[in-house]
Every structure is written in structure tokens, then in C-alpha cells.
Design a protein around this motif. Structure first.
Motif, PDB file in Angstrom:
ATOM      1  N   LEU A 194      -0.507  19.558 -20.388  1.00 26.29           N
ATOM      2  CA  LEU A 194       0.120  20.874 -20.494  1.00 26.29           C
ATOM      3  C   LEU A 194       0.855  20.936 -21.825  1.00 26.29           C
ATOM      4  O   LEU A 194       1.802  20.177 -22.067  1.00 26.29           O
ATOM      5  CB  LEU A 194       1.118  21.110 -19.357  1.00 26.29           C
ATOM      6  CG  LEU A 194       1.970  22.373 -19.478  1.00 26.29           C
ATOM      7  CD1 LEU A 194       1.116  23.628 -19.399  1.00 26.29           C
ATOM      8  CD2 LEU A 194       3.058  22.388 -18.417  1.00 26.29           C
ATOM      9  N   ASN A 249       2.049  30.575 -21.252  1.00 23.18           N
ATOM     10  CA  ASN A 249       1.029  29.811 -20.526  1.00 23.18           C
ATOM     11  C   ASN A 249       1.592  28.693 -19.652  1.00 23.18           C
ATOM     12  O   ASN A 249       1.000  27.621 -19.549  1.00 23.18           O
ATOM     13  CB  ASN A 249      -0.017  29.240 -21.492  1.00 23.18           C
ATOM     14  CG  ASN A 249      -0.670  30.311 -22.328  1.00 23.18           C
ATOM     15  OD1 ASN A 249      -0.976  31.388 -21.823  1.00 23.18           O
ATOM     16  ND2 ASN A 249      -0.881  30.034 -23.597  1.00 23.18           N
ATOM     17  N   PRO A 281       2.595  27.058 -15.962  1.00 25.21           N
ATOM     18  CA  PRO A 281       2.212  27.193 -14.550  1.00 25.21           C
ATOM     19  C   PRO A 281       3.383  27.742 -13.732  1.00 25.21           C
ATOM     20  O   PRO A 281       4.546  27.648 -14.156  1.00 25.21           O
ATOM     21  CB  PRO A 281       1.865  25.766 -14.134  1.00 25.21           C
ATOM     22  CG  PRO A 281       2.569  24.886 -15.104  1.00 25.21           C
ATOM     23  CD  PRO A 281       2.700  25.674 -16.381  1.00 25.21           C
ATOM     24  N   THR A 282       3.076  28.282 -12.582  1.00 27.90           N
ATOM     25  CA  THR A 282       4.110  28.833 -11.698  1.00 27.90           C
ATOM     26  C   THR A 282       5.086  27.751 -11.265  1.00 27.90           C
ATOM     27  O   THR A 282       6.291  27.974 -11.196  1.00 27.90           O
ATOM     28  CB  THR A 282       3.467  29.482 -10.450  1.00 27.90           C
ATOM     29  OG1 THR A 282       2.514  30.434 -10.890  1.00 27.90           O
ATOM     30  CG2 THR A 282       4.495  30.144  -9.570  1.00 27.90           C
ATOM     31  N   TYR A 323      11.876  24.594 -14.235  1.00 28.17           N
ATOM     32  CA  TYR A 323      11.377  23.977 -13.010  1.00 28.17           C
ATOM     33  C   TYR A 323      12.414  23.109 -12.320  1.00 28.17           C
ATOM     34  O   TYR A 323      13.383  22.670 -12.923  1.00 28.17           O
ATOM     35  CB  TYR A 323      10.143  23.113 -13.330  1.00 28.17           C
ATOM     36  CG  TYR A 323       9.023  23.886 -13.962  1.00 28.17           C
ATOM     37  CD1 TYR A 323       8.226  24.742 -13.201  1.00 28.17           C
ATOM     38  CD2 TYR A 323       8.773  23.788 -15.325  1.00 28.17           C
ATOM     39  CE1 TYR A 323       7.208  25.469 -13.787  1.00 28.17           C
ATOM     40  CE2 TYR A 323       7.751  24.508 -15.917  1.00 28.17           C
ATOM     41  CZ  TYR A 323       6.971  25.344 -15.143  1.00 28.17           C
ATOM     42  OH  TYR A 323       5.966  26.066 -15.728  1.00 28.17           O
TER      43      TYR A 323
END
Length: 166
Positions: free
Chosen positions: A44, A77, A79-80, A110
Motif C-alpha cells: 500500500l 487511495n 482502504p476503508t 486507522y
């Protein structure tokens, strides 16, 4: 559970042992790809919505300004969530004795409770500085392991160093 290599890297004009040189792939990205290949982790790339300038000196001024203002650049971009991962290799260049501010944005996005973070950085003499502690303070609840510092100018020859760390 799966492993993730999340990294911030910058190509364009970079500093290599006293000289500026243009590169197509950033040093941290090169190290991240080696780690992903060895561990089988997903990749990522942490990317700013508004990237820093391609010119090295302008980039340094922009990064220093963000550091001084404790800015949190907007990222794209992402991720959730990172729920699928329990082990995260976090890569970044050493900027101003710490991580680029975009990495702080990532860490604050996060919940890292119960996750293990393995920090690695590229640098041209600053090493990890106090980034391991910065990660502990920012990613509350994470287990932060001993990091790896890689001289950016030698990253192409750092596979054995990375393997030893892993």
C-alpha cells in the motif's frame, strides 16, 4: 492474518551522499517491494493528494513547512480499514528527524490496537531518529517492533540487510 507493507516514498530529484539525482522509483518504495516479496505481504503506497514538488530543494521546503505547522496532508487511495492485517511493515524516508507528515495522517486514520508495526526508513545519515517513539505515540495500542534504517543511496544492495532484519 495477512501482512501489509504500507509505505511513503518519493521519486524525482533526491539527495544521495551530497549530490542531487533524479530517480524514477523512490528508495523507500524499493525497500518496500523487497520486504513484500520476501514476506508475501500486500503493498500500500501512502500518497498525498497534493504531492511535494519534483525539485529536491522545493520538496524539502514544503516538507519542512508541513513539519513546522504539524500539517496532516490529505491522502488518496486509502482502504476503508486495515482489519485484515495484524502485521504491518511501515516504511518512510526520514524527514526532519521524523516521518513525513503524510505518514502521521495515515497512522491517525486507522485503529492499530493489537497490530504489530515493523518500522523501516530510508535516510542519508539520520537513521531512524526517534520515529519508533513517534509511531508508538501516534498509533496507540500498536506493538512497535525495532525498526530498520537503510541508507537510501545503498537501497539497491540492501536485500541481505532487510532479510537479516526480517
Amino acid at each position: 492474518m495477512a501482512k501489509l507493507v504500507a509505505f511513503y516514498s518519493r521519486a524525482d530529484e533526491n539527495y544521495f551522499g551530497g549530490q542531487h539525482r533524479y530517480i524514477k522509483v523512490g528508495n523507500t518504495e524499493k525497500a518496500a517491494k523487497m520486504i513484500a516479496q520476501i514476506t508475501g505481504a500486500d503493498l500500500l503506497k501512502i500518497e498525498q493528494k497534493v504531492p511535494y514538488a519534483a525539485d529536491y530543494n522545493t520538496c524539502v521546503a514544503e516538507a519542512r513547512k508541513d513539519f513546522q505547522e504539524n500539517a496532516r496532508p490529505e491522502l488518496v487511495n486509502l482502504p476503508t480499514d486495515l482489519n485484515a492485517y495484524d502485521e504491518i511493515y511501515l516504511g518512510y524516508p526520514n524527514y526532519c528527524g521524523t516521518m513525513p507528515m503524510a505518514v502521521y495522517t495515515f497512522l491517525e486514520t486507522y485503529d492499530f490496537s493489537g497490530k504489530t508495526i515493523h518500522p523501516f526508513c530510508t535516510h542519508e545519515g539520520s537513521g531512524l531518529s526517534h520515529t519508533e517513539d513517534d509511531i508508538r505515540k501516534t498509533a496507540k495500542g500498536a506493538i512497535v517492533e525495532e525498526g530498520l534504517a537503510i541508507h537510501g543511496s545503498t537501497v539497491d544492495n540492501s536485500k541481505s540487510l532487510i532479510e537479516g532484519w526480517l
